[in-house]
Structures are given as structure tokens and as C-alpha cells.
Design a protein around this motif. Structure first.
Motif, PDB file in Angstrom:
ATOM      1  N   ALA A  65       4.646  20.526  -8.178  1.00  0.00           N
ATOM      2  CA  ALA A  65       5.906  21.183  -8.532  1.00  0.00           C
ATOM      3  C   ALA A  65       7.112  20.482  -7.928  1.00  0.00           C
ATOM      4  CB  ALA A  65       5.872  22.645  -8.068  1.00  0.00           C
ATOM      5  N   GLY A  66       6.889  19.525  -7.032  1.00  0.00           N
ATOM      6  CA  GLY A  66       7.994  18.813  -6.399  1.00  0.00           C
ATOM      7  C   GLY A  66       8.698  17.891  -7.377  1.00  0.00           C
ATOM      8  N   THR A  67       9.777  17.295  -6.897  1.00  0.00           N
ATOM      9  CA  THR A  67      10.559  16.412  -7.753  1.00  0.00           C
ATOM     10  C   THR A  67      10.751  15.060  -7.081  1.00  0.00           C
ATOM     11  OG1 THR A  67      12.637  17.234  -6.799  1.00  0.00           O
ATOM     12  CG2 THR A  67      11.831  18.321  -8.791  1.00  0.00           C
ATOM     13  N   GLY A  68      10.983  14.034  -7.908  1.00  0.00           N
ATOM     14  CA  GLY A  68      11.267  12.709  -7.391  1.00  0.00           C
ATOM     15  C   GLY A  68      10.021  11.997  -6.908  1.00  0.00           C
ATOM     16  N   PRO A  69      10.197  10.841  -6.285  1.00  0.00           N
ATOM     17  CA  PRO A  69       9.052  10.057  -5.800  1.00  0.00           C
ATOM     18  C   PRO A  69       8.371  10.738  -4.632  1.00  0.00           C
ATOM     19  CG  PRO A  69      11.097   9.092  -5.026  1.00  0.00           C
ATOM     20  CD  PRO A  69      11.485  10.184  -5.974  1.00  0.00           C
ATOM     21  N   VAL A  70       7.154  10.303  -4.332  1.00  0.00           N
ATOM     22  CA  VAL A  70       6.399  10.865  -3.216  1.00  0.00           C
ATOM     23  C   VAL A  70       6.130   9.770  -2.198  1.00  0.00           C
ATOM     24  CG1 VAL A  70       4.206  10.522  -4.450  1.00  0.00           C
ATOM     25  CG2 VAL A  70       4.309  12.111  -2.520  1.00  0.00           C
ATOM     26  N   ALA A  71       6.449  10.047  -0.940  1.00  0.00           N
ATOM     27  CA  ALA A  71       6.158   9.116   0.148  1.00  0.00           C
ATOM     28  C   ALA A  71       4.715   9.308   0.581  1.00  0.00           C
ATOM     29  CB  ALA A  71       7.101   9.369   1.322  1.00  0.00           C
ATOM     30  N   VAL A  72       3.980   8.209   0.742  1.00  0.00           N
ATOM     31  CA  VAL A  72       2.548   8.281   1.061  1.00  0.00           C
ATOM     32  C   VAL A  72       2.235   7.299   2.187  1.00  0.00           C
ATOM     33  CG1 VAL A  72       0.189   8.086   0.159  1.00  0.00           C
ATOM     34  CG2 VAL A  72       2.042   8.835  -1.356  1.00  0.00           C
ATOM     35  N   ASP A  73       1.400   7.746   3.107  1.00  0.00           N
ATOM     36  CA  ASP A  73       0.942   6.875   4.183  1.00  0.00           C
ATOM     37  C   ASP A  73      -0.491   7.283   4.524  1.00  0.00           C
ATOM     38  OD1 ASP A  73       1.001   4.888   6.116  1.00  0.00           O
ATOM     39  OD2 ASP A  73       1.935   6.149   7.639  1.00  0.00           O
ATOM     40  N   ALA A  74      -1.219   6.397   5.176  1.00  0.00           N
ATOM     41  CA  ALA A  74      -2.596   6.703   5.586  1.00  0.00           C
ATOM     42  C   ALA A  74      -2.843   6.085   6.948  1.00  0.00           C
ATOM     43  CB  ALA A  74      -3.594   6.164   4.560  1.00  0.00           C
ATOM     44  N   GLU A  75      -3.639   6.770   7.749  1.00  0.00           N
ATOM     45  CA  GLU A  75      -4.005   6.267   9.077  1.00  0.00           C
ATOM     46  C   GLU A  75      -5.504   5.993   9.091  1.00  0.00           C
ATOM     47  OE1 GLU A  75      -1.662   5.569  10.978  1.00  0.00           O
ATOM     48  OE2 GLU A  75      -0.010   6.841  10.295  1.00  0.00           O
ATOM     49  N   ARG A  76      -5.864   4.799   9.586  1.00  0.00           N
ATOM     50  CA  ARG A  76      -7.271   4.417   9.688  1.00  0.00           C
ATOM     51  C   ARG A  76      -7.669   4.338  11.159  1.00  0.00           C
ATOM     52  NH1 ARG A  76      -4.602   1.466   6.129  1.00  0.00           N
ATOM     53  NH2 ARG A  76      -4.330  -0.263   7.571  1.00  0.00           N
ATOM     54  N   ALA A  77      -8.920   4.063  11.431  1.00  0.00           N
ATOM     55  CA  ALA A  77      -9.415   3.947  12.807  1.00  0.00           C
ATOM     56  C   ALA A  77      -9.923   2.536  13.048  1.00  0.00           C
ATOM     57  CB  ALA A  77     -10.507   4.982  13.074  1.00  0.00           C
ATOM     58  N   SER A  78      -9.123   1.553  12.638  1.00  0.00           N
ATOM     59  CA  SER A  78      -9.506   0.150  12.807  1.00  0.00           C
ATOM     60  C   SER A  78      -9.744  -0.154  14.281  1.00  0.00           C
ATOM     61  CB  SER A  78      -8.398  -0.758  12.272  1.00  0.00           C
ATOM     62  OG  SER A  78      -8.109  -0.453  10.926  1.00  0.00           O
ATOM     63  N   GLY A  79     -10.839  -0.840  14.549  1.00  0.00           N
ATOM     64  CA  GLY A  79     -11.185  -1.154  15.931  1.00  0.00           C
ATOM     65  C   GLY A  79     -12.018  -0.090  16.598  1.00  0.00           C
ATOM     66  N   TYR A  80     -12.180   1.054  15.937  1.00  0.00           N
ATOM     67  CA  TYR A  80     -12.980   2.145  16.502  1.00  0.00           C
ATOM     68  C   TYR A  80     -14.165   2.506  15.610  1.00  0.00           C
ATOM     69  CZ  TYR A  80      -8.865   2.878  19.445  1.00  0.00           C
ATOM     70  OH  TYR A  80      -7.835   2.706  20.327  1.00  0.00           O
ATOM     71  N   ARG A  81     -13.923   2.563  14.290  1.00  0.00           N
ATOM     72  CA  ARG A  81     -14.958   2.980  13.344  1.00  0.00           C
ATOM     73  C   ARG A  81     -15.304   1.847  12.393  1.00  0.00           C
ATOM     74  NH1 ARG A  81     -17.633   7.682  14.779  1.00  0.00           N
ATOM     75  NH2 ARG A  81     -16.127   9.102  15.745  1.00  0.00           N
ATOM     76  N   TYR A  82     -16.471   1.970  11.767  1.00  0.00           N
ATOM     77  CA  TYR A  82     -16.895   0.977  10.786  1.00  0.00           C
ATOM     78  C   TYR A  82     -16.081   1.144   9.510  1.00  0.00           C
ATOM     79  CZ  TYR A  82     -19.920  -1.896   7.861  1.00  0.00           C
ATOM     80  OH  TYR A  82     -20.390  -2.873   7.030  1.00  0.00           O
ATOM     81  N   GLY A  83     -15.655   0.049   8.925  1.00  0.00           N
ATOM     82  CA  GLY A  83     -14.933   0.109   7.666  1.00  0.00           C
ATOM     83  C   GLY A  83     -13.472   0.462   7.847  1.00  0.00           C
ATOM     84  N   GLN A  84     -12.818   0.730   6.723  1.00  0.00           N
ATOM     85  CA  GLN A  84     -11.378   0.979   6.709  1.00  0.00           C
ATOM     86  C   GLN A  84     -11.041   2.302   6.030  1.00  0.00           C
ATOM     87  OE1 GLN A  84      -8.933  -1.013   8.159  1.00  0.00           O
ATOM     88  NE2 GLN A  84     -10.708  -2.014   9.084  1.00  0.00           N
ATOM     89  N   ARG A  85     -11.871   3.304   6.220  1.00  0.00           N
ATOM     90  CA  ARG A  85     -11.619   4.588   5.572  1.00  0.00           C
ATOM     91  C   ARG A  85     -10.395   5.266   6.175  1.00  0.00           C
ATOM     92  NH1 ARG A  85     -15.648   9.450   7.050  1.00  0.00           N
ATOM     93  NH2 ARG A  85     -13.894  10.522   6.036  1.00  0.00           N
ATOM     94  N   ALA A  86      -9.787   6.157   5.407  1.00  0.00           N
ATOM     95  CA  ALA A  86      -8.631   6.915   5.874  1.00  0.00           C
ATOM     96  C   ALA A  86      -9.098   8.129   6.672  1.00  0.00           C
ATOM     97  CB  ALA A  86      -7.794   7.376   4.686  1.00  0.00           C
ATOM     98  N   TYR A  87      -8.427   8.371   7.796  1.00  0.00           N
ATOM     99  CA  TYR A  87      -8.712   9.549   8.614  1.00  0.00           C
ATOM    100  C   TYR A  87      -7.561  10.540   8.641  1.00  0.00           C
ATOM    101  CZ  TYR A  87     -13.105   7.691  10.284  1.00  0.00           C
ATOM    102  OH  TYR A  87     -14.405   7.229  10.352  1.00  0.00           O
ATOM    103  N   LEU A  88      -6.442  10.172   8.030  1.00  0.00           N
ATOM    104  CA  LEU A  88      -5.322  11.101   7.847  1.00  0.00           C
ATOM    105  C   LEU A  88      -4.459  10.544   6.721  1.00  0.00           C
ATOM    106  CD1 LEU A  88      -4.040  13.718   9.080  1.00  0.00           C
ATOM    107  CD2 LEU A  88      -2.417  12.196  10.244  1.00  0.00           C
ATOM    108  N   VAL A  89      -4.025  11.429   5.833  1.00  0.00           N
ATOM    109  CA  VAL A  89      -3.128  11.041   4.746  1.00  0.00           C
ATOM    110  C   VAL A  89      -1.865  11.891   4.874  1.00  0.00           C
ATOM    111  CG1 VAL A  89      -2.770  10.974   2.245  1.00  0.00           C
ATOM    112  CG2 VAL A  89      -5.001  10.355   3.209  1.00  0.00           C
ATOM    113  N   GLN A  90      -0.715  11.209   4.872  1.00  0.00           N
ATOM    114  CA  GLN A  90       0.557  11.902   4.977  1.00  0.00           C
ATOM    115  C   GLN A  90       1.329  11.749   3.677  1.00  0.00           C
ATOM    116  OE1 GLN A  90      -0.802   9.391   7.198  1.00  0.00           O
ATOM    117  NE2 GLN A  90       0.926   9.085   8.573  1.00  0.00           N
TER     118      GLN A  90
END
Length: 430
Positions: A65-90
Motif C-alpha cells: 500500500a506504500g508509495t514511491g520506491p522502496v529502500a532495501v538492504d540485507a545483512e549477512r554473517a560473512s566470516g562467521y557462517r557458511y555461505g552468503q545467506r541473509a540474516y536480516l532484511v531492512q
């Protein structure tokens, strides 16, 4: 009033005594103004972390229902976990506010991706986040990359903090960029940092769009963004063990086999334990073992990276890998280097093909001069690999039309072809 203006208007969120800067405003890269205003809190506070299907459904409805573009970011656990999966999406969007989503609790965000289909997504360094977003079902059809926009506009520093400071006049706290985002529950300071990362992305996008338009580069940027959004996932890397740090020290094929065997076992263990491979066995240890070819566990233990903290069972596992590599027949040993799919390294051109070396020298000089004139990094004007390929195997008839076709075949965008084809045509005639 924009998010940035409302945030700055809160007295508790800015330094005392400093003048408030209007936003959005696009400043020349070297402009010197008052000290930046620190952003200490998201405008609506830290939102709750979304970790259930019910909460996710509410976020999907709000952002649809929002308007305009959407800002998106993701946080990974590089150096701690295997792979590059997202652990938080903003995410942040006008009319919806900010949302923090836990992909561990909500591993399928395809519903959110569908709700935002056709909406422009704003990301900073999009190619870093798109793979992990794709894994959870979030695939943009349109995007605006604020880091790439900064490069095209000629900003000398294009990290998010530097861009927000130089363009909008605000200082983002960046102390939590390298933390273990797989931690649960996520500490409040980390969540504050994560929310602030999308707080001003829309303002930054708007300011950069104006600057690109002022410089006559906005269409170039749109072509770049479209290319990123439409690019297929990168194929798996061939022989990833060859990228082990320190590999340049390994000369013999038997030693390469040890690297390959140790790397493969390490990767399997890391994947099984869901930890970064470097926490299982360091690259330094792999290279040391390959150079020494230890004959026993005792000899292995004396090498850097295989110290007394490593258990006997682990040491035996690594020694067994070394022994397997040592026992391979010569026909199964890896070949030095990888098969070339393009031109040889430029340093060898003078010996292999002096005329090609001359073409490359002329092309590089012309591209460098143009990049400086339009205030843009050379690699964004045209990739060095593309220049090398065209100079090594030029069209049989090097007309500007044929050079343009060759550039297009190597993936250059129309704006790049228009600028670079005349330069390379001249360079091919030296």
C-alpha cells in the motif's frame, strides 16, 4: 518534509549548535561544508523484528500500500557462517515506514517480492545483496544502485556512510557492519544501525538522480541499473580452490593437489557445521601443508595453523587429505593455472603479439583520458576485460560499426558503445 529533514528536525538526534542542512541536496564531491549531523535514532524508532508469518503478512500489506520506491538492504554473517545467506532484511517505503525482517524466522519472502514487483528498489552496492535476496524470493525488476550512481557521478568515496555524509550532510554510525548477524536475539544497537541504513536511501537516491541528470549521465545510469536487474545469477565458480590466499606460492602439481584436497574437505566440514571455512582451517594452513607435504601427523602439527589447539581427530583428518593427494597418479593431478577463455595476461603481449600490445596501450590511454574528462572511474566507462578482448582479437575490418558490434557482443551497454567505439577504432589502427 522528507525523512532526512524530519530526522534532522528532532533536537535530540543532532549535534547542538550546528546548522541544519536541507535535504535532499546534491553537493559536488569535493564540497566542504559544516560538520555532518549524526543520525542517532530512526525517525519512528526501532521497529520490531518480523519473524512470524502473521507479522510478515502485515508488512507485505503495508509495503504493497506504500508509495514511491522502496529502500532495501540485507545483512549477512560473512566470516562467521557458511555461505552468503541473509540474516536480516531492512526495507523502507513512504507510507509503510521501516521494516526489519528475520529471514531465519521467515525464510520465504517471495510474497513480499511479489508485492513490490514493478516498484523501483533502491540498494547500495546492489550486486552484493542481490544474490542473498534472490535466495529468499526477493528479485527486483527495477532498481537504483546508489553506490554505482555515485561512481558514475564521479564521487571519490562511494561507501554508504561517505555518500550520505557528502550528499545529504548526515553521519551514519558504521560500527556494526562486520558483526555476526546470525546472532539471536539481535542486540538493540545492531537493529538501530540496520534501520538507519535504509533511513535516508530514498533521499540519497533522489539527490543522486538530480546530480546525474545535471551531468547528463542519468540515461547511462538507467542502462546500468537495468543491466544489473536483468543479469542472470552468476554460475558456480570453476575450481574455487584455486582462489586460496597464497596460491601463488604453490608451483608443483602435487602441491596443488594437496591444496585441492584440503580445500574440499574444509568446505564440506564448514558447510556441515554452518561456519565460515576460515574458522575450520585457515588458508595459510592449507598453503603451508601443500608446500611441506608432511608425512605424519606429528610433522603436520608443527606447521602454522595446525597448532596444539587442534584435536587429534581433526589433525588425522587433515593428514589423511594430504596423504590422498600424495598418492594420486600423475594423470589425476591438477594442471597449473586454468584454461584461458580470453586473451593472455597483458604483461605477455609484447612478446606474443607486439601489434596487439601497441593497440592495447593506445586504447588504455584513450579510455583513461576520456574517463578523466567525464569524471568517472575507467572500469565504469568500460571494463578492462572488454578492452583487452577487443584489442587482442579486433574485428577483421575495424570500422567503427564493427567495433561497436564487438563491444556489444562483450556486454557493453549502448552508452558505453557510443563513447568508447570511436576511441577503440582509432586505437586498433595504430
Amino acid at each position: 518534509m522528507t525523512d532526512a529533514q524530519e530526522t534532522a528536525a528532532e533536537p535530540a538526534l543532532r549535534t547542538t549548535g550546528g546548522p541544519r542542512r536541507q535535504s535532499p541536496v546534491s553537493l559536488p564531491p569535493d564540497d566542504v561544508e559544516a560538520a555532518p549531523i549524526p543520525l542517532l535514532e530512526p525517525r519512528e524508532g526501532i521497529p520490531p523484528v518480523v519473524a512470524t508469518d502473521e507479522a510478515l503478512a502485515e508488512v507485505i500489506a503495508a509495503f504493497a500500500a506504500g508509495t514511491g520506491p522502496v529502500a532495501v538492504d540485507a545483512e549477512r554473517a560473512s566470516g562467521y557462517r557458511y555461505g552468503q545467506r541473509a540474516y536480516l532484511v531492512q526495507l523502507r517505503r513512504e507510507g509503510a515506514g521501516t521494516a526489519l525482517i528475520d529471514p531465519v524466522g521467515c525464510p520465504d519472502l517471495s510474497g513480499l517480492g511479489d508485492a513490490l514487483s514493478g516498484t523501483e528498489w533502491i540498494l547500495h552496492a546492489a550486486t552484493q545483496d542481490l544474490p542473498c535476496l534472490r535466495e529468499i524470493g526477493m528479485i527486483p525488476t527495477r532498481l537504483f544502485d546508489t553506490e554505482l550512481a555515485g561512481r558514475l557521478a564521479g564521487f571519490p568515496r562511494v561507501g554508504l556512510g561517505a555518500m550520505v555524509e557528502s550528499v545529504l550532510g548526515y553521519a551514519l554510525e558504521k560500527g556494526h557492519s562486520a558483526v555476526d548477524w546470525s546472532t539471536r536475539p539481535l542486540p538493540e544497537p545492531w537493529l538501530r544501525y540496520a534501520a538507519l541504513d535504509v533511513e535516508l536511501l530514498v533521499d540519497l537516491r533522489d539527490a543522486l538522480e538530480k546530480e546525474l541528470d545535471r551531468q547528463g549521465k542519468l540515461d547511462w545510469a538507467h542502462q546500468e541499473f537495468d543491466a544489473i536487474a536483468s543479469a542472470p545469477p552468476a554460475p558456480p565458480r570453476k575450481d574455487p580452490w584455486r582462489r586460496t590466499s597464497g596460491m601463488h606460492k604453490v608451483r608443483r602439481r602435487r602441491q596443488m593437489a594437496v591444496v585441492r584436497e584440503l580445500w574440499t574437505i574444509r568446505d564440506q566440514v564448514a558447510q556441515r557445521r554452518d561456519v565460515s571455512p576460515g574458522k575450520v582451517l585457515s588458508d595459510t594452513a592449507i598453503i603451508e601443508a601443500s608446500l611441506s607435504l608432511p608425512a605424519t601427523v606429528q610433522t603436520l602439527t608443527a606447521l602454522p595453523g595446525f597448532g596444539h589447539r587442534m584435536g587429534r581427530r581433526q589433525l588425522e583428518q587433515w593428514q589423511a587429505a594430504v596423504d590422498r593427494a600424495k598418492a594420486l597418479p600423475d594423470t589425476e593431478l591438477p594442471q597449473p593455472g586454468q584454461p584461458l577463455t580470453g586473451p593472455p595476461p597483458p604483461r605477455s603481449w609484447a612478446d606474443k603479439d607486439p601489434e596487439a600490445a601497441a593497440r592495447l596501450s593506445a586504447a588504455r590511454a584513450a579510455v583513461s583520458e576520456l574517463a578523466e574528462r567525464i569524471t568517472m572511474p575507467q572500469e565504469n566507462l568500460i571494463t578492462p576485460d572488454t578492452v583487452r578482448r577487443v584489442c587482442w582479437e579486433p574485428p577483421q575490418d575495424p570500422t567503427e560499426e564493427n567495433v561497436a558490434a564487438a563491444l556489444t557482443g562483450h556486454g557493453a551497454r549502448p552508452w558505453q558503445v557510443d563513447l568508447v567505439a570511436p576511441l577503440l577504432t582509432q586505437a586498433l589502427l595504430v
